[in-house]
Scaffold this motif. Structure first.
Motif, PDB file in Angstrom:
ATOM      1  N   THR A   1       0.834  -1.207   0.000  1.00 44.18           N
ATOM      2  CA  THR A   1       0.000   0.000   0.000  1.00 44.18           C
ATOM      3  C   THR A   1       0.861   1.247   0.000  1.00 44.18           C
ATOM      4  N   LYS A   2       0.573   2.162  -0.893  1.00 45.01           N
ATOM      5  CA  LYS A   2       1.308   3.422  -0.992  1.00 45.01           C
ATOM      6  C   LYS A   2       0.350   4.601  -0.835  1.00 45.01           C
ATOM      7  N   ASP A   3       0.942   5.801  -0.731  1.00 41.27           N
ATOM      8  CA  ASP A   3       0.144   7.032  -0.603  1.00 41.27           C
ATOM      9  C   ASP A   3      -0.842   6.903   0.561  1.00 41.27           C
ATOM     10  N   GLY A   4      -0.261   6.660   1.749  1.00 39.66           N
ATOM     11  CA  GLY A   4      -1.067   6.313   2.912  1.00 39.66           C
ATOM     12  C   GLY A   4      -2.121   7.321   3.322  1.00 39.66           C
ATOM     13  N   GLY A   5      -1.916   8.594   3.006  1.00 42.55           N
ATOM     14  CA  GLY A   5      -2.896   9.602   3.390  1.00 42.55           C
ATOM     15  C   GLY A   5      -4.244   9.413   2.728  1.00 42.55           C
ATOM     16  N   VAL A   6      -4.251   8.842   1.520  1.00 43.81           N
ATOM     17  CA  VAL A   6      -5.510   8.599   0.819  1.00 43.81           C
ATOM     18  C   VAL A   6      -5.850   7.117   0.736  1.00 43.81           C
ATOM     19  N   SER A   7      -4.906   6.259   1.057  1.00 51.21           N
ATOM     20  CA  SER A   7      -5.143   4.818   1.007  1.00 51.21           C
ATOM     21  C   SER A   7      -5.678   4.272   2.321  1.00 51.21           C
ATOM     22  N   THR A   8      -5.628   5.084   3.374  1.00 45.16           N
ATOM     23  CA  THR A   8      -6.181   4.695   4.670  1.00 45.16           C
ATOM     24  C   THR A   8      -7.265   5.690   5.071  1.00 45.16           C
ATOM     25  N   ALA A   9      -8.100   5.287   6.019  1.00 46.08           N
ATOM     26  CA  ALA A   9      -9.166   6.178   6.488  1.00 46.08           C
ATOM     27  C   ALA A   9      -9.462   5.894   7.949  1.00 46.08           C
ATOM     28  N   LYS A  10      -9.831   6.939   8.683  1.00 47.20           N
ATOM     29  CA  LYS A  10     -10.301   6.841  10.064  1.00 47.20           C
ATOM     30  C   LYS A  10     -11.817   6.681  10.038  1.00 47.20           C
ATOM     31  N   SER A  11     -12.303   5.576  10.623  1.00 49.55           N
ATOM     32  CA  SER A  11     -13.748   5.346  10.572  1.00 49.55           C
ATOM     33  C   SER A  11     -14.157   4.239  11.529  1.00 49.55           C
ATOM     34  N   VAL A  12     -15.411   4.308  12.004  1.00 43.86           N
ATOM     35  CA  VAL A  12     -15.970   3.216  12.796  1.00 43.86           C
ATOM     36  C   VAL A  12     -16.444   2.077  11.891  1.00 43.86           C
ATOM     37  N   VAL A  13     -16.490   2.323  10.586  1.00 46.67           N
ATOM     38  CA  VAL A  13     -16.948   1.302   9.648  1.00 46.67           C
ATOM     39  C   VAL A  13     -16.023   0.082   9.670  1.00 46.67           C
ATOM     40  N   HIS A  14     -14.728   0.300   9.870  1.00 45.49           N
ATOM     41  CA  HIS A  14     -13.787  -0.830   9.894  1.00 45.49           C
ATOM     42  C   HIS A  14     -14.174  -1.848  10.962  1.00 45.49           C
ATOM     43  N   ASP A  15     -14.566  -1.360  12.137  1.00 44.69           N
ATOM     44  CA  ASP A  15     -14.983  -2.270  13.198  1.00 44.69           C
ATOM     45  C   ASP A  15     -16.262  -2.999  12.820  1.00 44.69           C
ATOM     46  N   ALA A  16     -17.199  -2.257  12.217  1.00 47.90           N
ATOM     47  CA  ALA A  16     -18.449  -2.883  11.792  1.00 47.90           C
ATOM     48  C   ALA A  16     -18.185  -3.996  10.783  1.00 47.90           C
ATOM     49  N   LEU A  17     -17.222  -3.783   9.894  1.00 45.27           N
ATOM     50  CA  LEU A  17     -16.879  -4.805   8.906  1.00 45.27           C
ATOM     51  C   LEU A  17     -16.310  -6.055   9.565  1.00 45.27           C
ATOM     52  N   GLN A  18     -15.639  -5.876  10.696  1.00 46.15           N
ATOM     53  CA  GLN A  18     -15.082  -7.022  11.415  1.00 46.15           C
ATOM     54  C   GLN A  18     -16.074  -7.630  12.404  1.00 46.15           C
TER      55      GLN A  18
END
Length: 335
Positions: free
Chosen positions: A231-248
């Protein structure tokens, strides 16, 4: 880094001149299976570090080495240390890291943990995300404040800023308190350049999570490590969100004042676009994880992920980061 930072990683970091932590989970009651797992890891860490074995449970022997690593706990579920205190006294870790209270859990926990470890001068690390929470941690008795900025991977305060602005303000607030508190910086630091920058901002040292997830000794899966490297360009390739937990499938685990930064995956995109309900996207994520399909997995990572070029030994990361930081600081001293 529960499940990722185990005895092997923590011991390697400590042997290399850093300070390793083992993730202990969030259940530290007397019936906790997480503490049972942690106890095995602490015994392994003692062996890996070449320390004298613990005395038998019924022994009167008190002269044995403290363990030069730390253990970390999430604290939002309870403040009942009934299982934690005996474990600390038996294994003698030199530090305990606390994060994510839902209320005033740390007020009781810090007092009881420090009392349990007073014989070997155990230190308490508290991870914070604002000036207000830093002051709270100091008042609760923390010895070390971990200033976590919004570039951090994994879980953090939903409302926070990068260490560029947060760290200096916390440093000023602690100096005004006139208490001897050590300050560490966390959030997006991947190499010696980040270390040098954090030191210039007033930190005494740094915490590197994502970078050590991408090491040989990390317990992260091969697929996860592949994502961390590719993964490159981490500022746009990652995101802060509660959705990640919901997905798990653990959307209710964390209090709402915390969210987490992870690599943007296809199920995340579908949820945000309204193309798929969370429940369906969660099932897709679970299937992707079981099949090591990196396009659909939730991989927790900081915004500096693009700086990770390869999977290295943890000791090598410690040493190279230290040398690079020294080089950068020496260069800056010439101006």
């Amino acid at each position: 880094m529960y499940g990722t930072a185990t005895a092997t990683l923590a011991a390697t970091v400590t042997k290399s001149g850093g300070f390793g932590f083992i993730g202990g989970g969030f259940d530290f009651t007397s019936s906790s299976s997480q503490l049972s797992t942690l106890e095995k890891e602490l015994l392994k860490a003692r062996e890996l570090l070449g320390l004298k074995a613990l005395p038998e449970q019924d022994s009167n022997e008190r002269e044995f080495d403290s363990l030069p690593i730390g253990v970390g706990f999430l604290t939002f579920h309870n403040d009942d240390p009934s299982g934690l205190i005996p474990l600390i006294r038996r294994h003698r870790p030199v530090a305990v890291w606390l994060f994510a209270p839902a209320g005033d859990q740390h007020t009781r926990l810090i007092k009881e943990i420090k009392s349990a470890g007073c014989e070997w001068n155990l230190k308490i690390f508290v991870q914070i995300g604002s000036v207000h929470t830093a002051v709270e941690a100091i008042n609760d008795g923390a010895d070390v404040i971990v200033v976590q900025g919004s570039d951090a991977g994994g879980h953090q305060f939903a409302n926070n800023s990068s260490i560029i602005t947060l760290l200096p303000e916390v440093v000023d607030a602690i100096q005004n308190s006139q208490k001897e508190i050590f300050i560490l910086a966390a959030g997006g630091i991947m190499d010696g350049r980040g270390i040098a920058a954090a030191l210039a901002l007033g930190a005494s040292g740094v915490v590197m999570g994502t970078r050590f997830a991408a090491t040989v000794e990390s317990e992260a899966s091969r697929a996860t490590k592949s994502v961390l490297v590719s993964t490159k360009d981490g500022g746009v390739s990652t995101a802060k969100s509660v959705v990640h937990d919901a997905l798990q499938g653990r959307g209710d685990l964390w209090p709402l004042k915390y969210d987490g930064r992870a690599v943007i995956c296809d199920p995340y995109k579908d949820v945000l676009a309204g193309a798929m309900p969370v429940e369906q996207a969660s099932a897709r994520q679970k299937k992707a994880t079981s099949e090591s399909d990196t396009s659909g997995m939730v991989v927790w990572a900081g915004a500096g992920i693009g700086l990770i070029q390869d999977i290295r030994n943890a000791g090598e990361v410690v040493e190279q980061s230290r040398l690079e930081a020294i080089r950068v600081l020496n260069l800056l001293s010439k101006f």
